[in-house]
Design an enzyme around this catalytic site. Structure first.
Site, PDB file in Angstrom:
ATOM      1  N   HIS A  80       0.978  -1.136   0.136  1.00 26.56           N
ATOM      2  CA  HIS A  80      -0.206   0.035  -0.094  1.00 26.56           C
ATOM      3  C   HIS A  80       0.906   1.242  -0.001  1.00 26.56           C
ATOM      4  CE1 HIS A  80      -2.791   3.143   2.035  1.00 26.56           C
ATOM      5  NE2 HIS A  80      -3.673   2.077   1.477  1.00 26.56           N
ATOM      6  N   ASP A  94       3.298  -4.189   8.558  1.00 24.85           N
ATOM      7  CA  ASP A  94       2.205  -3.319   8.283  1.00 24.85           C
ATOM      8  C   ASP A  94       0.863  -4.205   8.439  1.00 24.85           C
ATOM      9  OD1 ASP A  94      -0.354  -2.108   7.262  1.00 24.85           O
ATOM     10  OD2 ASP A  94       0.631  -1.413   5.347  1.00 24.85           O
ATOM     11  N   GLN A 152      -4.460  -4.666   7.489  1.00 26.40           N
ATOM     12  CA  GLN A 152      -5.494  -5.518   6.835  1.00 26.40           C
ATOM     13  C   GLN A 152      -5.621  -6.906   7.779  1.00 26.40           C
ATOM     14  OE1 GLN A 152      -7.623  -5.230   4.535  1.00 26.40           O
ATOM     15  NE2 GLN A 152      -6.799  -3.314   4.010  1.00 26.40           N
ATOM     16  N   LYS A 184     -10.143  -0.078  10.930  1.00 23.82           N
ATOM     17  CA  LYS A 184     -10.234  -1.359  10.065  1.00 23.82           C
ATOM     18  C   LYS A 184     -10.842  -2.538  11.253  1.00 23.82           C
ATOM     19  CE  LYS A 184      -7.110   0.083   6.659  1.00 23.82           C
ATOM     20  NZ  LYS A 184      -7.647  -0.040   4.989  1.00 23.82           N
ATOM     21  N   CYS A 210      -4.696   2.435  -3.648  1.00 18.49           N
ATOM     22  CA  CYS A 210      -3.670   2.984  -3.037  1.00 18.49           C
ATOM     23  C   CYS A 210      -2.128   2.018  -3.430  1.00 18.49           C
ATOM     24  CB  CYS A 210      -3.723   3.343  -1.681  1.00 18.49           C
ATOM     25  SG  CYS A 210      -4.781   4.402  -1.424  1.00 18.49           S
TER      26      CYS A 210
HETATM   27  N1  PMP Z   1      -1.626  -0.311   4.881  1.00 12.95           N
HETATM   28  C1  PMP Z   1      -2.455  -1.108   4.380  1.00 12.95           C
HETATM   29  C2  PMP Z   1      -2.241  -2.732   3.763  1.00 12.95           C
HETATM   30  C3  PMP Z   1      -3.840  -0.713   4.137  1.00 12.95           C
HETATM   31  O1  PMP Z   1      -4.821  -1.511   3.573  1.00 12.95           O
HETATM   32  C4  PMP Z   1      -4.165   0.429   4.539  1.00 12.95           C
HETATM   33  C5  PMP Z   1      -5.571   1.177   4.386  1.00 12.95           C
HETATM   34  N2  PMP Z   1      -6.101   0.759   3.108  1.00 12.95           N
HETATM   35  C6  PMP Z   1      -3.200   1.422   5.118  1.00 12.95           C
HETATM   36  C7  PMP Z   1      -1.868   0.924   5.187  1.00 12.95           C
HETATM   37  C8  PMP Z   1      -3.422   2.637   5.596  1.00 12.95           C
HETATM   38  O2  PMP Z   1      -4.197   2.870   6.687  1.00 12.95           O
HETATM   39  P1  PMP Z   1      -5.060   4.429   7.035  1.00 12.95           P
HETATM   40  O3  PMP Z   1      -5.706   4.946   6.004  1.00 12.95           O
HETATM   41  O4  PMP Z   1      -6.128   3.717   8.130  1.00 12.95           O
HETATM   42  O5  PMP Z   1      -3.533   4.888   7.593  1.00 12.95           O
END
Ligand code: PMP
Length: 418
Positions: free
Chosen positions: A131, A212, A215, A238, A377
């Site tokens: 991401h 990270d 998910q 999440k 993203c």
């Molecule tokens: N890493 C991953 C794998 C994600 O799916 C996301 C959110 N889509 C993020 C980072 C970023 O999270 P946040 O927008 O809550 O900061």
């Protein structure tokens, strides 16, 4: 302990579903929410805890000498203990830092390590499938230090090929590698990355391991420190909790070398006209008024989550729905699937050969089915797959077969409602 049934029965605890059911002349169209990977819906337990805290118990933390502030401080700090317990009982809560979310947590690490650990001869290694939140901050850190950023690629573009090339990883992770960072579970493909192999490659060269968990936090084992992680990051929203709060969990040694990301009130032990000294972690990293209300919501989310019956049960529930969805998609000849199909993914990305993903999700929305379309993203990954956008259906604790079947029906017949 008696645990709750997931799926339709659990939806009663989420007011959003009743509220968004569409009442037409002839029928009630239920709300099918298949976008939990972007953000999960909130149970009443979380909504009520937020409401009650703001209504009756709210005061700032760490600053007031009055009873309400002292009580608020205890509640805020207890969330830290609850998070620590959730991540593995041996974990020290003084290294649980509250941030705005995964993005801020990862930025804190990239920025801090660029000041303390990275030099011109360093290498940062990460999958190209990350991401942007775990990719762009490292690009910036590499630019700042003029050091090398090396990507681990995928073996291919579909099916089994959607796995990280571990042979390449082993060649890239050499003794000048200072940071190895990767997601536990991918947000586009839903793949579960080979974290044990990556950690062991990184540890063999003493690199810092950052995971990270945005998910994976809801459905995979989070005791990653036992495996050798140095830092993990996730977001409250999440995890069926509120937005505006995330966690950065650090080992003691990393918490010591990481400099503060922001400066201001609450993180100083002394300030003079000439300079300032910092307090110990975690407060060193929490300048300003912290996300107090959000922490109370996160605490409620953890307590509520603990009544569901555990990560394995939740993972089985969500991955079973994803597998059923794949089975149905495979019967529609115009559909291409972008998921490893291991049976362990909790989300499925796909596209229609003749209908653009944005159009398909708009058609689904007309049937009160919410799922996401776009680049998710993750532009480097999307380019690798050779697509411009994908639809993504992601499954949470409140989903069931009806969500799967209703979506498949619309994708198969793809007609707009009048
Ligand atoms: N890493 C991953 C794998 C994600 O799916 C996301 C959110 N889509 C993020 C980072 C970023 O999270 P946040 O927008 O809550 O900061």
């Amino acid at each position: 302990m008696l645990t709750k049934q997931l799926g339709k029965k659990l939806r009663k605890e989420f007011p959003v579903f009743d509220y968004n059911a569409r009442h037409t002349k002839d029928e009630i169209r239920p709300f099918h929410y298949l976008d939990s990977a972007a953000s999960a819906q909130k149970p009443s337990a979380v909504i009520d805890a937020l409401h009650s805290f703001i209504e009756h118990k709210y005061a700032t933390v760490h600053r007031g000498a009055y009873a309400l502030s002292a009580q608020s401080t205890v509640m805020y700090e207890s969330t830290r203990h609850e998070v620590a317990k959730f991540l593995g009982s041996s974990f020290d809560s003084s290294h649980i830092v509250f941030t705005k979310g995964t993005t801020e947590s990862l930025n804190m690490l990239a920025s801090g390590l660029s000041e303390t650990v990275l030099t011109k001869s360093s290498r940062i290694v990460l999958p190209m499938s990350e991401h942007h939140s775990n990719l762009v901050p490292w690009q910036q850190a590499a630019l700042k230090k003029d050091c090398e950023l090396a990507y681990i690629h995928l073996n291919g573009k579909q099916g089994d090929g959607l796995a990280l090339n571990l042979n390449e990883a082993s060649k890239l992770i050499t003794k000048n590698t200072k940071v190895v960072t990767f997601s536990h579970m991918g947000n586009v493909l839903g793949q579960i990355n080979p974290i044990e192999e990556l950690i062991s490659l990184a540890k063999a060269v003493n690199a810092i391991v950052i995971i990270d968990c945005a998910q994976s936090i809801t459905c995979l084992n989070q005791n990653l420190f036992a495996l050798g992680a140095d830092a993990i990051a996730f977001s409250g929203h999440k995890f069926y909790g509120p937005t505006g709060i995330g966690v950065l969990a650090l080992t003691k040694s990393l918490a010591e070398i990481l400099p503060p990301f922001m400066f201001g009130g609450g993180m100083v032990s002394a300030v003079s006209e000439e300079g300032a000294n910092w307090v110990d972690p975690p407060h060193k990293f929490e300048a300003g008024t912290p996300p107090i209300t959000e922490a109370i919501g996160l605490s409620a989310a953890i307590n509520w989550y603990n009544t569901l019956g555990g990560q394995e049960k939740i993972h089985n529930h969500c991955s079973k729905l994803a597998s059923q969805f794949i089975t149905g998609l495979k019967k529609i000849k115009e559909i291409e699937i972008f998921s490893p199909e291991s049976g362990r993914e909790t989300l499925v990305s796909f596209r229609h050969k003749t209908i653009h993903s944005h159009d398909l999700t708009t058609i689904l929305d007309a049937h009160n089915i919410a799922l996401r379309s776009g680049h998710h993203c993750a532009w480097p990954l999307i380019h690798h797959l050779g697509v411009d956008a994908l639809c993504r259906a992601s499954f949470g604790v409140y989903n069931d077969e009806d969500d799967v079947e209703s979506s498949l029906e619309v994708i198969k017949n793809h007609r707009f409602l009048n």
